[in-house]
Write an enzyme that holds these catalytic residues in place. Structure first.
Site, PDB file in Angstrom:
ATOM      1  N   ASP A   1      40.181  20.224 -12.041  1.00 44.62           N
ATOM      2  CA  ASP A   1      40.752  21.235 -11.164  1.00 44.62           C
ATOM      3  C   ASP A   1      40.458  22.646 -11.645  1.00 44.62           C
ATOM      4  O   ASP A   1      40.255  22.900 -12.819  1.00 44.62           O
ATOM      5  CB  ASP A   1      42.271  21.037 -11.053  1.00 44.62           C
ATOM      6  N   GLU A   2      40.476  23.544 -10.696  1.00 42.90           N
ATOM      7  CA  GLU A   2      40.467  24.984 -10.932  1.00 42.90           C
ATOM      8  C   GLU A   2      39.297  25.483 -11.777  1.00 42.90           C
ATOM      9  O   GLU A   2      39.452  26.403 -12.569  1.00 42.90           O
ATOM     10  CB  GLU A   2      41.791  25.430 -11.566  1.00 42.90           C
ATOM     11  N   LEU A   3      38.116  24.896 -11.609  1.00 43.82           N
ATOM     12  CA  LEU A   3      36.943  25.521 -12.208  1.00 43.82           C
ATOM     13  C   LEU A   3      36.706  26.831 -11.468  1.00 43.82           C
ATOM     14  O   LEU A   3      36.435  26.842 -10.264  1.00 43.82           O
ATOM     15  CB  LEU A   3      35.713  24.624 -12.076  1.00 43.82           C
TER      16      LEU A   3
END
Length: 825
Positions: free
Chosen positions: A520-522
């Site tokens: 998540d959230e790269l």
């Protein structure tokens, strides 16, 4: 919409030392408050104030010092009034420094540091945490500011909100909400929690004057011990002259039920008690239902009756999970085991163990000592790479039990066996490629150490391209926390870690069939200016960063498969990356047939249906929606309520109301919904009691929604009928919690500091009426505005007294909940 993850944890660090001089107490007093919320255009903001008072005759000099503290996000950096400046250090670590012209602070005087937050500050998680002072002359000596107080907003200027947003919940509103359930007599309470599939009451009762005789079949060692311990607690003495009632436990076939956790429970005056499960797990779940039928513990109890009945039960969902985050702050092994006990009691069966993140690596990995000597340690240092910086209020000391700590191999194996005995699967999570700063910095330290020693394998597990000039920033404000997809050493690291964790599971005798790999959230911008990533893209003929993302997860999937596992991850694992921040998610068809399990948290505007679109496309789905299942969300907007609010507010009723299935699902898509999971990123948690408060009793609503059949009210076509059915079901739920489930927890354990909500209060006809969301908890009141105690008068009806009436609910241990107040004139 930002997903802001943090956490909390604890463990003694016998292998770590911290010089006594390096964390001294500073003769300063610090206070923090919101000055005002400013509803300005185009964006509102909050003005806050740090007040520092010099004590004990020690002045603060004009130059040469820095005040450090953690805050979540949103501080506006730069020059401040009074010749001061606000600087960002790393992530959520900030500091205030004197600028040219600052005249110092004389002893006994107070310095006001006024600064702004971008956006409104509604919840107190953005207050400074873990403050300490460092002098330039001694950059490695941190002076802890122990006298620190956060002042809750009370004035109208502090509590301004846009119309219709973040409204405070009043005692009157709480009263009206509580009135949405009926108070039920004990005889009308549901007999088993969570709601079973089918329960047929009998006509009589079975008398127990001594503990039953447990007769068990093969493969039920734990269940036999559990049954004996259960009745040893409830019938410690017993009448030895009476013939014991038999309690038969066996693994057999539960007719019509395929779930391994299905069971049949029978209580009969003629045949005694019997539990048959499709597996040992089914027998264990049946024992928990039998446990629920026992009367509340009474000291010295010598006998009691059980109702005759038969139960046929099985879970609605095979996956009923709870995610415990121990990366950002640490929880000791004992707290993990307590959590597992609670999960087993309420028939939850998956512990999603969030072990790594930017702010901590919490598991010993053979061959990579830096992961714990660097990545599991937070504290102040003037040098880069010595340890991780303070985060989430852990402060400057490396022996802070929440900022530093990890599980040894032996600890982890013990946790695995403890969970397995309770038929709970532990799913470890190793975050990648983002949320990986602890790993990235640990491997940089390893590289430097080995390079200095002349070791030719120094770069074997390096995660950093030192020539990377990519520009990005994560929601947690990091720009150096991403595993580089272009380095072969990154995949060597992942392979080594996965292999080591798999080996621990084998040693524990507990299969590891999947690992959660985050995903998540790269942040946008990552990898774009990395020579290593660009070279790989040319070699593999990858046209975009989105293709590089797919390449990375294809490699990770191959590593997991080599070790006999499938991949689990957040929904981004099955979404196609876009070049626009916060763009609606689109399903990535590439991995739809790989057996990936997507844990879908993002049901924010534009993504409300992504879970169902992904299920229809062939992905297995665990539903963990932020708006219903994120237990780190505050209950409401009131300042005293802990938690965050970026995804909204999650009341007990919010969890209970969650309807997992959607008409959008195809027949094949419905089969892809594996279950539901509650998530607790412990960004605001620094103690076990804070963990308890956010987790319970909302976890009980998760248990109900995960185990119980689809409720009648969710299927009713007529709105009036649905409302009536829902009121009856909700009434049963809150009454059984308040009258039996939580009192049993108090009397049996007494160590779960669950949230006790404030009462609702209204004035009608000159009298104060008081109610509570959980009927059955004792309500007490005072008439002088003071907080009620366990000796205050109980609420037995309308209160005629005039003045400021204060009321609070109390559990069976005498612990008080939040106080509500109302004026009766």
């Amino acid at each position: 919409m930002m997903r802001y993850h943090l956490a909390a944890c604890v463990l003694a660090l016998s292998t770590l030392t911290f010089p006594v001089h390096a964390a001294q107490r500073e003769p300063l007093k610090m206070r923090w408050e919101v000055l005002r919320n400013e509803l300005t255009q185009p964006r509102s903001r909050t003005k806050a104030r740090i007040s520092i008072t010099a004590l004990k005759g020690k002045a603060l000099p004009a130059q040469g010092w820095s005040l450090y503290f953690n805050t979540a996000y949103g501080i506006v950096t730069g020059p401040l009034d009074g010749q001061l400046t606000m600087e960002k250090v790393s992530g959520g670590l900030y500091r205030v420094r004197p600028a040219a012209g600052f005249k110092g602070l004389n002893a006994g005087r107070t310095l006001h540091v006024d600064y702004y937050f971008s956006g409104l500050l509604i919840k107190m998680e953005r207050a400074p945490a873990g403050p300490y002072l460092v002098y330039d002359a001694e950059p490695d000596v941190a002076h802890v500011i122990g006298d620190y107080q956060m002042l809750l907003p009370t004035r109208s200027a502090q509590l301004q909100r846009p119309a219709g947003e973040h409204e405070l919940v009043t005692p009157q509103q709480t009263y009206r909400n509580n009135a949405g359930a009926d108070v039920l007599p004990a005889a009308a309470l549901p007999l088993v929690f969570p709601t079973p599939l089918a329960l047929k009451p009998g006509a009589g009762r079975v008398h127990l004057a001594r503990a039953p005789q447990v007769i068990s079949g093969p493969g039920l060692k734990y269940e036999t011990a559990l049954a004996r311990a259960l009745f040893a607690r409830y019938l410690p003495q017993g009448d030895a002259s009476r013939t014991p009632v038999p309690l038969r436990l066996r693994i057999g076939v539960v007719d019509g039920q395929r779930s391994p956790e299905a069971y049949e429970l029978s209580i009969s005056a003629d045949d005694g008690i019997s539990i048959t499960g499709n597996s040992a797990a089914g027998v264990a779940r049946g024992l928990q239902s039998l446990h629920d039928l026992l009367p509340l513990p009474t000291p010295g109890a010598a006998q009691f009756d059980l109702p005759e009945l038969s139960v046929t039960d099985a879970p609605r969902f095979a996956y009923r999970g709870f995610q415990l985050d121990v990366a950002r702050n640490f929880q000791p092994k004992e707290v993990v085991m307590k959590t597992l006990d609670l999960m087993a009691t309420y028939k939850l069966n998956k512990l999603h163990f969030h072990l790594t993140d930017d702010e901590g690596w919490r598991l010993e990995i053979g061959g990579l000592p830096e992961l714990t000597s660097i990545g599991a340690v937070r504290g102040h240092s003037a040098l880069e790479g010595v340890r991780l910086p303070p985060a989430y209020g852990s402060g400057p000391r490396i022996d802070d039990p929440h900022g530093s700590g990890y599980y040894t191999r032996a600890d982890y194996i013990e946790i695995l066996r403890y969970a397995a005995a309770r038929h709970i699967e532990v799913i470890p999570e190793v975050e990648m490629p983002g949320h990986a700063r602890a790993a990235v910095k640990s491997m940089e330290a390893r590289y430097r150490r080995m390079t200095a020693a002349g070791d030719k394998d120094a770069a074997q597990f390096l995660l950093t391209d030192f020539d990377d000039r990519s520009v990005y920033r994560s929601p947690q404000q990091y720009n150096d926390h991403v595993i580089n997809a272009g380095l072969e050493s990154s995949y060597a690291f992942i392979d080594h870690v996965v292999g080591q964790i798999a080996a621990m599971h084998r040693e524990a005798g507990v299969p590891l069939t999947t690992m959660h790999v985050g995903g998540d959230e790269l942040p946008l911008g990552a990898w774009e200016r990395s020579p290593a990533s660009q070279a790989l893209m040319r070699r593999e003929q990858l046209a975009s960063i989105a293709d590089l993302w797919d390449y990375f997860h294809d490699r990770v999937d191959g590593i997991l498969r080599k070790h006999g596992m499938t991949a689990s991850g957040w929904e981004e694992l099955g979404a196609r990356r876009t070049a626009k921040e916060d763009a609606p998610l689109s399903v990535n068809p590439r991995f739809a047939q790989r057996g990936f399990s997507l844990y879908v948290w993002n049901n924010t505007p534009g993504n409300e249906d992504f879970a169902y679109r992904a299920a229809n496309a062939g992905y297995d789905i665990v539903l963990a929606p932020v708006t219903n299942m994120y237990l780190d969300m505050a209950t409401n907007a009131n300042p005293e309520e802990p938690g965050v609010n970026w995804g909204g507010y999650v009341e007990l009723e919010t969890v209970y109301n969650f309807q997992p299935m959607s008409a959008q699902l195809t027949e094949a898509g419905r089969k892809r919904i594996r279950g539901v999971e509650a998530t607790l990123f412990s960004e605001t948690v620094r103690t076990t009691s804070q963990l308890d408060y956010l987790m319970m009793p909302r976890l009980l609503a998760v248990a109900e929604r995960a185990w119980a059949p689809d409720p009648d009210w969710a299927q009713a076509g007529d709105a009036l009928q649905a409302a009536a059915l829902r009121r009856a079901a909700w009434s049963g739920f809150v009454n059984v919690l308040g009258q039996r489930v939580l009192p049993r927890l108090d009397l049996e354990r007494g160590d779960v500091a669950y949230r006790i909500a404030p009462p609702g209060m209204v004035v009608e006809g000159g009298k104060v009426l008081v109610n509570h969301v959980l009927p059955g908890l004792t309500l007490r009141y005072t008439t002088d505005g003071s907080a009620p105690t366990a000796r205050s008068k109980p609420v037995t009806g309308p209160i005629a007294a005039k003045g400021t009436i204060s009321a609070a609910a109390f559990d069976r241990t005498g612990r008080a909940g939040m106080v509500a107040r109302i004026i009766n004139r």
